[in-house]
Design an enzyme around this catalytic site. Structure first.
Site, PDB file in Angstrom:
ATOM      1  N   LEU A 170     -33.778 -14.348  -7.925  1.00 29.73           N
ATOM      2  CA  LEU A 170     -32.604 -13.937  -7.148  1.00 29.73           C
ATOM      3  C   LEU A 170     -32.071 -15.076  -6.286  1.00 29.73           C
ATOM      4  O   LEU A 170     -31.074 -14.915  -5.574  1.00 29.73           O
ATOM      5  CB  LEU A 170     -32.973 -12.749  -6.235  1.00 29.73           C
ATOM      6  CG  LEU A 170     -33.339 -11.448  -6.940  1.00 29.73           C
ATOM      7  CD1 LEU A 170     -33.854 -10.427  -5.935  1.00 29.73           C
ATOM      8  CD2 LEU A 170     -32.141 -10.892  -7.689  1.00 29.73           C
TER       9      LEU A 170
ATOM     10  N   LYS B 159     -45.310 -24.914  -7.754  1.00 28.61           N
ATOM     11  CA  LYS B 159     -45.332 -25.298  -6.326  1.00 28.61           C
ATOM     12  C   LYS B 159     -46.355 -26.393  -6.031  1.00 28.61           C
ATOM     13  O   LYS B 159     -46.114 -27.253  -5.184  1.00 28.61           O
ATOM     14  CB  LYS B 159     -45.618 -24.075  -5.455  1.00 28.61           C
ATOM     15  CG  LYS B 159     -44.450 -23.121  -5.422  1.00 28.61           C
ATOM     16  CD  LYS B 159     -44.706 -21.948  -4.513  1.00 28.61           C
ATOM     17  CE  LYS B 159     -43.566 -20.958  -4.612  1.00 28.61           C
ATOM     18  NZ  LYS B 159     -43.757 -19.779  -3.798  1.00 28.61           N
TER      19      LYS B 159
ATOM     20  N   ASP C  24     -45.778 -30.861   7.715  1.00 24.95           N
ATOM     21  CA  ASP C  24     -47.141 -30.447   8.041  1.00 24.95           C
ATOM     22  C   ASP C  24     -47.481 -29.109   7.364  1.00 24.95           C
ATOM     23  O   ASP C  24     -48.559 -28.935   6.803  1.00 24.95           O
ATOM     24  CB  ASP C  24     -47.275 -30.339   9.566  1.00 24.95           C
ATOM     25  CG  ASP C  24     -48.670 -29.909   9.960  1.00 24.95           C
ATOM     26  OD1 ASP C  24     -49.616 -30.594   9.534  1.00 24.95           O
ATOM     27  OD2 ASP C  24     -48.813 -28.880  10.656  1.00 24.95           O
TER      28      ASP C  24
ATOM     29  N   ASN D  65     -42.209 -25.392  -1.764  1.00 20.55           N
ATOM     30  CA  ASN D  65     -41.186 -24.527  -2.386  1.00 20.55           C
ATOM     31  C   ASN D  65     -39.767 -25.007  -2.103  1.00 20.55           C
ATOM     32  O   ASN D  65     -38.816 -24.413  -2.579  1.00 20.55           O
ATOM     33  CB  ASN D  65     -41.347 -23.070  -1.947  1.00 20.55           C
ATOM     34  CG  ASN D  65     -40.789 -22.812  -0.564  1.00 20.55           C
ATOM     35  OD1 ASN D  65     -40.727 -23.722   0.265  1.00 20.55           O
ATOM     36  ND2 ASN D  65     -40.399 -21.583  -0.297  1.00 20.55           N
TER      37      ASN D  65
ATOM     38  N   ASP E 261     -42.345 -20.506   2.671  1.00 21.42           N
ATOM     39  CA  ASP E 261     -42.827 -19.155   2.341  1.00 21.42           C
ATOM     40  C   ASP E 261     -43.473 -18.466   3.543  1.00 21.42           C
ATOM     41  O   ASP E 261     -43.221 -17.290   3.821  1.00 21.42           O
ATOM     42  CB  ASP E 261     -43.861 -19.209   1.206  1.00 21.42           C
ATOM     43  CG  ASP E 261     -43.211 -19.327  -0.168  1.00 21.42           C
ATOM     44  OD1 ASP E 261     -42.010 -19.019  -0.296  1.00 21.42           O
ATOM     45  OD2 ASP E 261     -43.922 -19.727  -1.109  1.00 21.42           O
TER      46      ASP E 261
ATOM     47  N   ALA F  32     -55.131 -16.384  -4.239  1.00 19.70           N
ATOM     48  CA  ALA F  32     -55.291 -17.752  -3.718  1.00 19.70           C
ATOM     49  C   ALA F  32     -54.435 -18.711  -4.530  1.00 19.70           C
ATOM     50  O   ALA F  32     -54.787 -19.865  -4.722  1.00 19.70           O
ATOM     51  CB  ALA F  32     -56.761 -18.167  -3.755  1.00 19.70           C
TER      52      ALA F  32
ATOM     53  N   GLY G 100     -50.229 -20.171  -5.332  1.00 16.69           N
ATOM     54  CA  GLY G 100     -49.231 -20.881  -4.539  1.00 16.69           C
ATOM     55  C   GLY G 100     -48.710 -20.071  -3.373  1.00 16.69           C
ATOM     56  O   GLY G 100     -48.563 -20.593  -2.260  1.00 16.69           O
ATOM     57  N   ALA G 101     -48.442 -18.798  -3.582  1.00 13.99           N
ATOM     58  CA  ALA G 101     -47.880 -17.971  -2.504  1.00 13.99           C
ATOM     59  C   ALA G 101     -48.902 -17.766  -1.389  1.00 13.99           C
ATOM     60  O   ALA G 101     -48.574 -17.863  -0.200  1.00 13.99           O
ATOM     61  CB  ALA G 101     -47.430 -16.626  -3.072  1.00 13.99           C
TER      62      ALA G 101
ATOM     63  N   GLY H 206     -41.803  -7.839  -1.076  1.00 10.97           N
ATOM     64  CA  GLY H 206     -41.511  -9.233  -0.739  1.00 10.97           C
ATOM     65  C   GLY H 206     -40.037  -9.596  -0.709  1.00 10.97           C
ATOM     66  O   GLY H 206     -39.702 -10.780  -0.586  1.00 10.97           O
TER      67      GLY H 206
END
Ligand code: NDP
Length: 280
Positions: free
Chosen positions: A16, A66, A78, A87, A102, A128, A130-131, A240
């Site tokens: 989206l 990512k 950082d 991202n 994110d 565990a 990328g998100a 989300g």
């Protein structure tokens, strides 16, 4: 040359992000050239070079690129370093500057849109990938009490927890132990399991009364986990979509210097398709 923006992913047709960035641009009284670029991890570096050559100045990066984006960035913020995942890429004289929006997007959605106080909460983070890497540091910074990370492949959760470097608050457990690790005030599903199958079976013992459940996925992929959460009597069951809009707003502000008003864009997306109406 026209400044170009894009989201890279594989697959990416479902994203989206073009719609969200075009809506933010309309709000700012302008237009944006923002497209989808489907590329597999092996071709990502070349595709990014070609994009820069064609006027690409900003890119969002989604699954499964990512971590590769973090490696390709010539500098990183950082929060991107702590996440080990990028991202948002912004072109500069040295190459691509990497950021990870994110975590900030999730925290803003939960604290500002849903008016939740995250401080002092005992958190279970499922996944565990990328998100999960992106949201874990931001949740710790938001003042949660503790976080247990559980992943199907336990070694990935162990590595993520080591990198968080907060042994007082962050630890990992095995998926098979979910029935015996106590209850939680905030349970976050950062897995992509919902994309593969509808059902999501977790022990109800994980659910503290009035707990909050959050699935980082939205649409059909979130239905199974949110159904489990409602059956476990979650006070809030949130998908989300809000995080997606908020992390996009962070990218948009970096690229265009203007903070978009996310509420109308979120409301339009929420209203636009029955399948997206899975939040609370
Ligand atoms: P990754 O591919 O990097 O990671 C996938 C994760 O899901 C891994 O932890 C993996 O475990 C786990 N997983 C996959 N299948 C299963 C399964 N059947 N059972 C249990 N665990 C499983 O994906 P991302 O981390 O980038 O994305 C995860 C989800 O978050 C996606 O659905 C994505 O759409 C959503 N997302 C939403 C965002 C938003 O703005 N709302 C932003 C980013 C992501 P293992 O390591 O063991 O394979």
């Amino acid at each position: 040359m026209t400044s170009r923006y894009a989201v890279f992913g594989h697959p990416v047709a479902h994203s989206l992000s073009p719609r969200i960035h075009r809506a933010f641009a309309r709000q700012a009284g302008t237009t944006v050239d923002y497209n989808l670029i489907d590329v597999d991890p092996d071709s990502f570096g070349d595709a990014l070079l070609a994009f820069a050559g064609a006027g690409g100045v900003g890119a969002n990066v989604t699954l499964p690129l990512k971590e590769a984006a973090y490696s390709l960035a010539s500098s990183s913020t950082d929060r991107a370093r702590r996440a080990g995942a990028v991202n948002t890429l912004t072109r500069n004289a040295d190459g691509w500057a990497g950021d990870n929006t994110d975590g900030a997007g999730l925290v803003r959605d939960l604290t500002e849109r849903h008016r939740l106080d995250l401080r002092g909460r005992r958190v279970l983070l499922l996944g565990a990938g990328g998100a999960a890497h992106g949201v874990a540091p931001a949740l710790l910074d938001a003042g949660i009490d503790s976080m247990i990370v559980v992943n199907r492949h336990a070694d990935r959760a162990d590595r993520m927890v080591d990198a968080l470097n907060d042994p007082e608050r962050a630890s990992s457990r095995y998926w098979d132990d979910l029935g015996t690790i106590g209850d939680f005030e905030l349970i976050i599903n950062a897995t992509s399991a919902g994309r593969e199958h509808g059902k999501f079976q977790l022990p109800f013992s994980l659910a503290k009364p009035r707990f909050v459940a959050v699935d980082l996925s939205y649409g059909e992929a979130a239905i199974g986990f949110l159904a489990w959460a409602r059956a476990a009597k979650a006070e809030h069951a949130i998908d989300g979509l809000g995080m997606l809009v908020e992390q996009a707003a962070e990218s948009f502000e970096q690229w265009h210097g203007k903070r978009p008003d996310t509420d109308p864009v979120y409301a339009e997306l929420r209203a636009s398709s029955a399948v997206l109406r899975t939040g609370d």
